[in-house]
Design an enzyme around this catalytic site. Structure first.
Site, short mmCIF file in Angstrom:
data_model
loop_
_atom_site.label_atom_id
_atom_site.label_comp_id
_atom_site.label_asym_id
_atom_site.label_seq_id
_atom_site.Cartn_x
_atom_site.Cartn_y
_atom_site.Cartn_z
N SER A 32 -19.81 -21.31 -47.66
CA SER A 32 -19.01 -20.24 -48.05
C SER A 32 -19.72 -19.18 -49.20
O SER A 32 -20.63 -19.11 -49.58
CB SER A 32 -17.57 -20.39 -48.18
OG SER A 32 -16.84 -19.37 -48.26
N ASP A 70 -17.29 -16.54 -36.86
CA ASP A 70 -17.08 -16.71 -38.43
C ASP A 70 -16.84 -15.53 -38.82
O ASP A 70 -17.98 -14.59 -38.92
CB ASP A 70 -18.08 -17.73 -39.09
CG ASP A 70 -17.50 -18.06 -40.48
OD1 ASP A 70 -16.69 -17.63 -40.98
OD2 ASP A 70 -18.30 -19.01 -40.98
#
Length: 574
Positions: free
Chosen positions: A345, A397
């Site tokens: 991330s 995602d």
């Protein structure tokens, strides 16, 4: 619908948002009325005692008032189901007027042909942004998800190119997947004990409980934050390394300053730097610092724009590694090892920038960025990084598709699909909730996007004046409309080459089934140029879900080495 204006201020609720609260109150009031009526009928013959007349009058008056309230709430619900509300504000130097116009869908004239809307040219529409309430955005997301699924179902099958099991592309993909599977453990370990307990809710606390209360004399640096021994215990269990393999562990966490760890990975003969992803409010502020700045790095790339917050965080880790001699210490112990930088991330984006900064001093550096943000750096840096950075993305995602320009695009698409919707909002939300939970046919709730003449909207969810507040009252969907305007910010791109893991078949709308199977392929960054709406757009970003997907795809590909004919994941989209 525009937000309602009450007591001189605009609220985040529209006139068509009263269906669900009205229904809830209606149920409560009806049950209350039935209970009082039952009580009155059961005990009516016993109310001839002292004070009985007063109690009887009270119950009768209460039932009458409840009946009035029930009728009023029912009327409000019916009106909220059927009408659309356009709120227009006229501002001047001396007074402020609010005009509220109600009209039914059946009587809504053709946009541009209404005489009573023509003179309304409020300055507020030009001074503010779009006037949408949260329920409008939720309805738009539900419609957009169904529209995306409908487009995907109607697309022709993509042309595919099958690679032989021994081909260079397949061998490269297998090798990089194995590396991703290995180094993802370090990226997850950087989160410390919270992620470990989350992944092991029954046994995690027992496994690291002893480490939390134990104090070790170590040869590594352990700095910053609370519960450091708990963090380090979870890192040991996640990576499988010994405590002597760690050079530096930092959980110091501030804005633009990310926690990270440095360890010796003897299995892969590498010095691993793992940067933690978003897990605190400070990290969120770093994420939100999305302005672009020129990246100070030694390379031949001219256009070096990068995400400011992530660039500053990578610069902090770089200074710690170099100025504090952390990397020098690591390579003094294992000079033959290579440098590998990983992160998930926010940590994945920082790892990519950090690898670029360190490449001049360590030419053999490699980076594995797991679910990195799309809005990281310029196209030139994205192409430059393909030789030493690999990114891994799971399913839909949202983070690898998230950038300022993509958010602008999502906003325009939501406005467009909501503007052409011909269903009441409560039906959209109910159908959208059912569709997200149980699936269904995306054609069951059509919009009028492809209905031919866009000038004829039979039942628009939003009036044309409520869509775009920065535009002329003669609003249209022409090519120069704000819905089709160019982005205000420079486009930024994800790092390196991208491996995309996609789920095969259906294993539950929210990924609750652990028996899911995934395919892997190399993907172009253009495949992540739009935000995809779906129930897994958030869960696919979770590191534990990504680790399970990697476990599945690596084991499946290993099992299919002897049966290439069944190797579904050995197909790349051309």
């Amino acid at each position: 619908m525009p937000g309602m204006v009450l007591f001189g201020r605009r609220w985040a609720i529209a006139s068509d948002d009263l269906v669900f609260p009205g229904f809830f109150e209606l149920v409560v009031r009806v049950l209350w009325w039935i209970g009082i009526l039952t009580l009155y009928l059961m005990h009516r013959g016993k109310l001839d005692c002292a004070g009985g007349a007063l109690l009887s009058s009270y119950l009768i008056v209460l039932m009458i008032l409840l009946a009035v309230v029930i009728c009023t709430v029912s009327a409000i619900m019916c009106v909220s189901m059927r009408v659309f509300n356009i709120i227009t504000e006229l501002c001047s130097h001396h007074h402020h007027q609010v005009y509220t116009i109600f009209f039914t869908p059946e009587r809504n004239p053709v946009p541009g042909g209404t005489q009573w809307l023509t003179p309304v040219i409020p300055a507020l529409w030009e001074a503010e942004d779009t006037d949408l309430v949260p329920s409008d955005i939720a309805a738009g997301l539900a419609l957009l998800h169904q529209q995306q699924d409908n487009i995907r179902n109607n697309q022709e099958p993509a042309q595919v190119v099958c690679h032989a099991p021994g081909s260079s592309q397949e061998a490269d993909l297998d090798a990089e997947l194995e590396n991703c599977h290995h180094y993802m453990q370090f990226a997850a370990a950087a989160y410390g004990w919270p992620l470990y307990i989350y992944r092991n809710p029954l046994t995690g606390l027992c496994r690291i409980g002893g480490d939390c209360c134990r104090s070790r004399t170590t040869d590594y640096d352990l700095v910053g934050g609370d519960q450091l021994n708990c963090h380090f215990g979870s890192i040991l269990h996640t990576t499988g390394l010994q405590y002597r393999d760690f050079i530096h562990v930092s959980f110091h966490d501030k804005v633009y300053e990310l926690p990270f760890l440095v360890a010796l990975d003897h299995r892969k003969e590498s010095v691993v730097v793992a940067v933690r992803g978003t897990m605190s409010l400070q990290d969120v502020l770093t994420d939100l610092s999305a302005e672009s700045e020129v990246l100070d790095v030694e390379c031949e790339v001219q256009d070096r724009l990068a995400h400011k917050g992530i660039s500053q965080a990578a610069r902090y880790v770089y200074q710690r590694l170099i100025n504090d001699g952390i990397l020098s210490q690591a390579f003094s112990i294992a000079p033959e090892y290579r440098l590998v930088i990983v992160g998930h991330s926010l940590g994945g984006g920082a790892a990519a920038l950090l690898a670029t900064m360190l490449r001049a001093a360590y030419p053999q550096v490699r980076c594995y960025a797991f679910s990195p943000p799309r809005g990281l750096w310029s196209k030139a840096l994205q192409e430059y990084s393909q030789s030493f950075i690999v990114s891994l993305v799971l399913g839909k995602d949202v983070i690898p598709r998230l950038s300022v320009t993509n958010l602008e695009d999502l906003k325009r698409r939501i406005l467009r699909v909501v503007a052409h919707c011909n269903k009441p909002k409560y039906k959209i939300l109910l159908h959208g909730l059912w569709y997200e939970l149980f699936g269904g046919n995306p054609n069951n709730l059509p919009t009028e996007l492809d209905g031919g003449d866009q000038e004829v909207l039979t039942q628009p969810l939003l009036g044309e004046q409520s869509l775009l507040t920065r535009w002329s009252p003669a609003y249209s969907f022409s090519s120069d409309s704000p819905l089709d305007s160019s982005p205000k910010y420079p486009p930024l791109y994800p790092p390196g080459r991208i491996i995309h893991l996609q789920e095969e078949g259906a294993s539950g709308r929210f990924g609750c089934c652990s028996a899911a199977h995934y395919s892997a392929k190399w993907s172009h960054e253009a495949e992540f140029s739009k935000i995809l709406i779906g129930p897994k757009m958030l869960t696919d970003h979770m590191p534990d879900i990504l680790m399970r997907a990697l476990d599945s795809v690596v084991s499946d590909r290993a099992a299919c080495v002897s049966c290439p004919a069944q190797g579904v994941s050995s197909v790349d989209v051309a």
